[in-house]
Design a protein around this motif. Structure first.
Motif, short mmCIF file in Angstrom:
data_model
loop_
_atom_site.label_atom_id
_atom_site.label_comp_id
_atom_site.label_asym_id
_atom_site.label_seq_id
_atom_site.Cartn_x
_atom_site.Cartn_y
_atom_site.Cartn_z
N GLU A 253 0.88 -1.17 0.00
CA GLU A 253 0.00 0.00 0.00
C GLU A 253 0.92 1.22 0.00
O GLU A 253 2.02 1.16 0.53
CB GLU A 253 -0.87 0.01 1.25
N GLU A 254 0.47 2.34 -0.58
CA GLU A 254 1.38 3.49 -0.66
C GLU A 254 0.68 4.82 -0.44
O GLU A 254 -0.51 4.96 -0.67
CB GLU A 254 2.12 3.50 -1.99
N VAL A 255 1.49 5.78 0.02
CA VAL A 255 1.09 7.18 0.14
C VAL A 255 1.85 7.93 -0.94
O VAL A 255 3.07 7.80 -1.04
CB VAL A 255 1.44 7.77 1.53
N ASP A 256 1.13 8.71 -1.73
CA ASP A 256 1.74 9.50 -2.80
C ASP A 256 1.46 10.98 -2.59
O ASP A 256 0.36 11.37 -2.19
CB ASP A 256 1.17 9.10 -4.17
N LYS A 257 2.45 11.78 -2.90
CA LYS A 257 2.26 13.22 -2.99
C LYS A 257 2.10 13.48 -4.49
O LYS A 257 3.03 13.32 -5.26
CB LYS A 257 3.47 13.96 -2.42
N ILE A 258 0.89 13.81 -4.89
CA ILE A 258 0.53 13.91 -6.30
C ILE A 258 0.94 15.28 -6.85
O ILE A 258 0.58 16.31 -6.29
CB ILE A 258 -0.99 13.71 -6.49
N VAL A 259 1.68 15.25 -7.96
CA VAL A 259 2.10 16.50 -8.61
C VAL A 259 1.60 16.52 -10.05
O VAL A 259 1.39 15.46 -10.67
CB VAL A 259 3.63 16.69 -8.56
N LEU A 260 1.45 17.71 -10.58
CA LEU A 260 1.00 17.90 -11.95
C LEU A 260 1.89 17.13 -12.91
O LEU A 260 3.11 17.29 -12.91
CB LEU A 260 1.04 19.39 -12.29
N GLY A 261 1.29 16.24 -13.71
CA GLY A 261 2.03 15.47 -14.70
C GLY A 261 2.78 14.28 -14.14
O GLY A 261 3.47 13.59 -14.87
#
Length: 169
Positions: A83-91
């Protein structure tokens, strides 16, 4: 948006820029009919669906914007192991269906050009269904201030991680 497939993303939606499945989408509901595309979406002018903000996610389950920084955080439910935590960035491309967490999911090599590693992962010995959380900005619990809190649906376990001084920011 989840990848829309059964186990393992058999249609390859996570990396297919011509489908909305396996993506984080962004559109402007205040303009257009039925909506407009933000001017800085990565595929607004071609190369993929214009609604795509980021790609390569399996099943983002709860996401939030940090109300201080504006950063977008998401819990992405894994397939078989992580399972993962992501910091979502444009593109941004988060690697699914080639990678699960920091690891190869498909047969190596599983290199995804420019793929962004998760901020943190946990394996299925600790839980098996992440639920994304919230960046705490309150004052009642000073030890949690500025930390991203998230949990596991199956075990009820809860974690807190710092949101600053990250190698991937």
């Amino acid at each position: 948006y989840g990848d829309g497939g059964s186990g393992g993303d058999p249609q390859g939606n996570g990396q297919n820029k011509n489908t909305l499945l396996g993506k984080i989408l962004r559109f402007d509901v205040d303009h257009g009919s039925p909506y407009a595309i933000p001017s800085d979406n990565p595929f607004r002018n071609g190369g993929g669906r214009p609604e795509i903000y980021a790609l390569g996610v399996r099943n983002p389950w709860r996401w939030t914007f940090d109300r201080v920084t504006g950063d977008l955080w998401a819990g992405d439910v894994g397939q078989n192991k992580y399972e993962e935590v992501d910091k979502i960035v444009l593109g941004g491309n988060y690697g699914w269906g080639m990678r699960e967490g920091f690891h190869c999911y498909s047969t190596p090599p599983c290199n995804v050009a420019g793929a962004i590693d998760p901020i943190v992962e946990y394996d299925h010995s600790q839980g098996f269904s992440i639920t994304g959380g919230y960046v705490y900005r309150g004052t009642a619990l000073p030890a949690l201030a500025g930390k991203y809190l998230y949990g596991d649906f199956g075990t009820g376990r809860i974690w807190a991680i710092p949101t600053t001084n990250l190698a991937t920011t």
